[in-house]
Write a protein that holds these residues in place. Structure first.
Motif: not given
Length: 282
Positions: A206-208, A227-233, A248-254, A170-177
């Motif tokens: 998303g990330h902080e 985030a936009d850079p993650v969308w680009t990747l 698309v994961e969104w687990d906090n402040d849903v 499972l390739l998590d693009i946000n984790n890569v970024f």
């Protein structure tokens, strides 16, 4: 059995009514397996109804696959029962450890990439796949530290796990970024080396960002829009390798469900452009 190459969302009980009313054209929903270990009640009633209409991904967070301790046999049995009950198109876990000596930590922690840890992870995945009677996907982690003991690049470590065990990735693009930003490395170089032959699903989230004296630190918080850079990747990845199931994961402040649905629709647009590009290229 596999997930369709479409966008999916993480299911949140507070969105159940909106989903039943809107019937969104999503490829699948994902749930965290440990939230459905009970025998019945409203959680299972909602998930049963959802499963009747959508493909399902179960995502484990509590096995501690990368830890030195043996896998918890009771936990494995509960996971098997849950998989048997819902027959999901996908089951995934993390390349991380989360427990030690019977104590569980509320985090997914990184591990050194050495021949020893490679053997432990492969043994644990073999045990998990045998217990479940199915192939699993293993997710690349978001990391904040590097180990001096590491001898194997993360992408090569994951490739060897897939080769030895037959599991998918499972390739998590946000984790890569997040990881590459934290370690001051190039995410595109990482993705170029990733064993895409084994990838069965993509994750976005998303990330902080925090500013430290040494520069930016990103946290994989799952509490904001992608985030936009993650969308680009992500767009570069599916353009190169083709459409893949994309969560698309969104687990906090849903937020309200339409906000999540808009993120999935953005992913759908990117997947459609990738499909058209591959059709023209062929």
């Amino acid at each position: 059995m596999s997930l369709p190459p479409l966008p999916g969302l993480g299911f949140k009980p507070q969105h159940y009514a909106a989903i039943r009313e809107m019937r969104p054209a999503l490829g699948f929903f994902e749930v965290h397996a440990e939230n459905y270990m009970g025998a019945g009640g409203p959680p299972h009633a909602m998930l049963t109804a959802l499963r009747a209409d959508y493909a399902l991904s179960l995502h484990g967070v509590g096995l501690s696959i990368g830890g030195p301790d043996p896998l918890d046999r009771d936990h494995l049995a509960r996971l098997r029962a849950l998989n048997d009950r819902y027959q999901p198109e996908s089951f995934s876990e993390h390349l991380a450890w989360a427990s030690h000596g019977g104590e569980f930590l509320n985090d997914l922690l990184p591990l050194p990439y050495t021949p020893e840890t490679l053997g432990i992870v492969c043994d644990h995945i073999d045990q998990l796949q045998e217990a479940l009677g199915r192939k699993i996907l293993l997710e690349n982690p978001a990391t904040y530290v590097l180990f001096e003991q590491s001898e194997i690049p993360e992408t090569a470590f994951l490739a060897e796990i897939a080769a030895r065990t037959g599991c998918g990735l499972l390739l998590d693009i946000n984790n890569v970024f997040v990881s590459c930003t934290n370690h001051r490395s190039d995410p595109r170089t990482y993705l170029d080396a990733f064993p895409m032959f084994a990838v069965g699903e993509l994750h976005l989230g998303g990330h902080e960002e925090e500013e430290l004296p040494s520069g930016s630190l990103l946290i994989d918080a799952h509490g904001a829009a992608v985030a936009d850079p993650v969308w680009t990747l992500y767009a570069e990845t599916v353009t190169k390798f083709g459409a893949l199931p994309s969560l698309v994961e969104w687990d906090n402040d849903v937020p309200d469900f339409p906000v999540l649905l808009a993120e999935a629709e953005r992913a759908f647009g990117i997947l459609e452009r990738a499909r058209l590009g591959h059709v023209r290229a062929s």
